[in-house]
Enzyme design. Structure first.
Site, mmCIF file in Angstrom:
data_model
loop_
_atom_site.group_PDB
_atom_site.id
_atom_site.type_symbol
_atom_site.label_atom_id
_atom_site.label_comp_id
_atom_site.label_asym_id
_atom_site.label_seq_id
_atom_site.Cartn_x
_atom_site.Cartn_y
_atom_site.Cartn_z
ATOM 1 N N ASN A 18 43.817 -5.949 21.748
ATOM 2 C CA ASN A 18 45.375 -5.582 21.867
ATOM 3 C C ASN A 18 45.805 -6.124 23.222
ATOM 4 O OD1 ASN A 18 46.070 -3.204 23.748
ATOM 5 N ND2 ASN A 18 44.307 -2.831 22.710
ATOM 6 N N ILE A 23 48.798 -4.848 24.176
ATOM 7 C CA ILE A 23 50.577 -3.453 23.969
ATOM 8 C C ILE A 23 51.509 -3.590 25.805
ATOM 9 C CG2 ILE A 23 51.831 -1.720 23.124
ATOM 10 C CD1 ILE A 23 50.401 -3.161 21.311
ATOM 11 N N GLY A 24 50.924 -3.150 26.554
ATOM 12 C CA GLY A 24 51.129 -3.380 28.728
ATOM 13 C C GLY A 24 52.040 -2.163 28.367
ATOM 14 N N ASN A 59 48.266 11.333 28.154
ATOM 15 C CA ASN A 59 48.212 11.054 28.580
ATOM 16 C C ASN A 59 48.702 10.130 29.998
ATOM 17 O OD1 ASN A 59 47.215 7.801 29.520
ATOM 18 N ND2 ASN A 59 45.550 7.923 28.215
ATOM 19 N N CYS A 104 43.527 0.782 31.800
ATOM 20 C CA CYS A 104 44.286 0.086 30.763
ATOM 21 C C CYS A 104 44.138 -1.955 31.631
ATOM 22 C CB CYS A 104 45.416 0.871 30.664
ATOM 23 S SG CYS A 104 46.350 -0.775 30.184
ATOM 24 N N LYS A 146 39.956 8.724 32.295
ATOM 25 C CA LYS A 146 39.727 7.964 31.357
ATOM 26 C C LYS A 146 39.174 6.703 31.630
ATOM 27 C CE LYS A 146 41.368 5.968 27.208
ATOM 28 N NZ LYS A 146 42.573 5.699 25.693
ATOM 29 N N GLY A 171 35.160 4.498 20.987
ATOM 30 C CA GLY A 171 34.618 3.157 20.853
ATOM 31 C C GLY A 171 34.084 3.208 19.757
ATOM 32 N N GLY A 172 34.972 2.611 18.804
ATOM 33 C CA GLY A 172 34.906 2.130 17.274
ATOM 34 C C GLY A 172 34.045 3.114 16.464
#
Lengths: 292, 306
Positions: free
Chosen positions: B69, B71-72, B99, B130, B164, B242-243
């Site tokens: 992704n 998204i920005g 967040n 990010c 994060k 994570g997944g």
């Protein structure tokens, strides 16, 4: 950037996630397939132009659901909705897998999602479809002709169109999908093919232009197909001062507004644009709302 | 009945299953699919000081057992978030972890100061990881910059602070250590792995932003490895990400050292998953004869070599 309340249309509230079973898979046309899924609640609530997401019930490759518009409602002998049928062109990993699904296979499906086409309130409804973009129009046309009603409570039409046309363009006759379903008394079906193998040779937009040249009063146009075609249709409608709605197909990961993938440029009141989510603010937009 | 509650220093959650920022919208989008009050916590999409339109589409593409992704950080800005989204979120009956992302320490400081005044904000998660925007990623790849932003936020508010972190570094350990020393209550490990997809026939990148962040089941082994490495050397609690797509995945994260987890990409293709995992958790704990989540955190046993 949107008013928060507008990002959650009322339609979303009846969306649900279901574990469902495949009822049937059939070839519709060249490279084109149709799948029936047992999903009574979805079938009872979905309206023409809305969509749902579907994926295998297990596994991680393919991973994400894929969006599909309603083609047909499956009904039991008593006429009660039991499932949905949707059509697709086999182009990638998921659609190849889907073409090999068989009766009883388990899938995960969630919907109904998005805002479909408005209830047709006009003198003459013209649906313009390109390629697999014809699928949402079976429901639109049946509703416009008073043959079927959709949603709970059923959507009603105050001014039923006196005339309903479908202008349907494909590359070649072999790609025409659902012609049996679209052979409906009262529907003016016009076909265009790029190679002239059947119908008008050339673009479907020419068929629309012919119709508008005859009489554009009280015409509403609903369009779904490849983006260049929709852009051309929007321009033709603008020139004729005819209201036009477009159904967009943008890549999406969730279908319900969480991922912010499926954005398209939507015009703001001040003339600027902002990226808006196709899944919750569309997929059907008024043509003048979009920067195409 | 097993005790599902977990403590991450000053933050206590009713259960260890949160939903990850950027995969749950602002919760309202998930109404039809999720019982919010049953969740351990909700982390809404990253908010920035000013509105951001986000990156040009295509913004996501599926890859083998995952997705990229870019998204920005598309969002309507901090003021609109506080005025219109936060009142809804804080009424959902679960912990709300806001967040935030900024380009300077002052950006983070200002948002933390405002959030400190809002009743119902359980914690702040700092998005210093990010991969899709310039100006944010630098915080997360440099231990001293990461420590500075955590310290700035700690000084500005009295609510718990979670950092994060990005996996796009040689080792996450020094960064986790630095933010722990700076006063972070917990670390969220990990954000997405920077990746790329190519359409060779058109000689083009698939994503509008060229690069994106990889998430989904494909990254689970990488996440487990990083959580394991960090848990061996850093004392503060870890929130694993994570997944994750099943209760089995969640139990694996606990064993390598996560005290809580976030469900991310799976919210897109199985929005009911977080609720389902919470229902399945007591039985999984019972399988290990554990009475609480904390009994199993970091209890992986490494067989001795001959």
């Amino acid at each position: 950037m949107s008013e928060y309340s507008s990002t959650l249309p009322g339609m979303m509230l009846c969306a649900k996630q279901h574990q469902a079973k495949i009822v049937a898979v059939r070839a519709m046309a060249q490279d084109t397939w149709a799948v029936k899924v047992h999903a009574p609640e979805l079938a009872a609530t979905i309206t023409p132009g809305q969509f749902f997401m579907i994926r295998p019930a297990t596994g991680s490759d393919p991973l994400l659901g894929r969006p599909f518009a309603l083609f047909d409602i499956v009904r039991d002998a008593a006429g009660q909705p039991t499932g949905v049928e949707f059509g697709f062109v086999k182009v990638g990993k998921m659609t190849t897998l889907m073409s090999q699904w068989s009766k009883g296979d388990e899938v995960s499906v969630w919907g109904p999602l998005g805002n479909g086409f408005p209830v047709p309130e006009c003198r003459h409804l013209i649906c313009v479809a390109g390629g697999i973009g014809q699928t949402p129009f079976l429901g639109v046309i049946r509703e416009a002709l008073g043959l079927e009603s959709y949603g709970i409570p059923p959507r009603s039409i105050t001014t039923r169109p006196q005339q309903v046309s479908l202008c349907y363009g494909v590359r070649s006759a072999g790609y025409l999908a659902g012609i049996e379903e679209f052979t409906i008394p009262g529907l003016d079906l016009q076909i265009a093919t790029d190679d002239g193998s059947t119908g008008h040779q050339g673009y479907v937009t020419q068929l629309l232009q012919n119709k508008l040249a005859q009489n554009s009063d009280g015409v509403h146009v609903y369009c779904c197909g490849p983006e260049p075609m929709m852009k051309a249709v929007a321009e033709i409608c603008k020139a004729a001062a005819v209201p036009c709605w477009l159904s967009l197909e943008t890549p999406m990961a969730c279908g319900f507004g969480a991922c912010f993938s499926c954005v398209t440029k939507v015009v703001e009141p001040d003339g600027s644009w902002d990226y808006r989510r196709t899944c919750v603010e569309g997929p059907v937009f008024r043509a003048e709302q979009l920067v195409l | 009945m097993a005790d599902l509650s977990v403590s991450l220093n000053r933050l206590t959650l009713k259960n260890p299953i949160l939903v990850a920022s950027g995969t749950f919208g602002y919760a309202k989008e998930m109404t039809a699919f999720v019982e919010f009050a049953h969740l351990g916590g909700i982390i809404p999409k990253t908010v920035t000081p000013q509105p951001r339109p986000g990156n040009p589409p295509p913004r996501t593409v599926e890859t083998a057992s995952g997705m990229l992704n870019s998204i920005g950080l598309d969002n309507d800005g901090f003021d609109q978030f506080v005025a219109e989204k936060l009142p809804y979120l804080t009424g959902l009956g679960t912990s709300i972890v806001v967040n935030i992302a900024g380009k300077t320490n002052d950006d983070f400081r200002r948002m933390a100061t405002r959030l400190n005044e809002v009743p119902g904000v359980s914690a702040i998660e700092l998005n210093i990881s990010c991969p899709n925007v310039s100006g944010g990623v630098d915080f997360g790849t440099d231990p001293s910059l990461a420590a500075e932003v955590v310290a700035a936020v700690r000084e500005s508010c009295s609510i718990p602070v979670i950092a994060k972190l990005t996996p796009n570094v040689t080792s996450v350990v020094p960064i986790a250590k630095a933010v722990a020393d700076a006063g972070a209550d917990a670390v969220s490990l990990i954000n997405t792995f920077q990746g790329m997809a190519v359409d060779w026939k058109r000689r083009r990148p698939v994503l509008g932003n060229v690069l994106g962040g990889l998430s989904g089941p494909a990254i689970k082994p990488l996440a487990l490895r990083i959580i394991w490495q960090v848990s061996q050397q850093v004392k503060i609690p870890i929130i694993g990400i994570g997944g994750i797509q099943s209760i089995d995945d969640v139990m694996e994260f606990f064993l390598v050292g996560a005290t809580a987890v976030q469900i991310g990409t799976a919210n897109f293709y199985n929005p009911g998953l977080a609720n389902q995992i919470i229902r399945e958790l007591p039985e999984a704990l019972a399988t290990l004869k554990a009475e609480s989540v904390k009994d199993i955190v970091g209890t992986l046993q490494i067989p001795k070599r001959d």
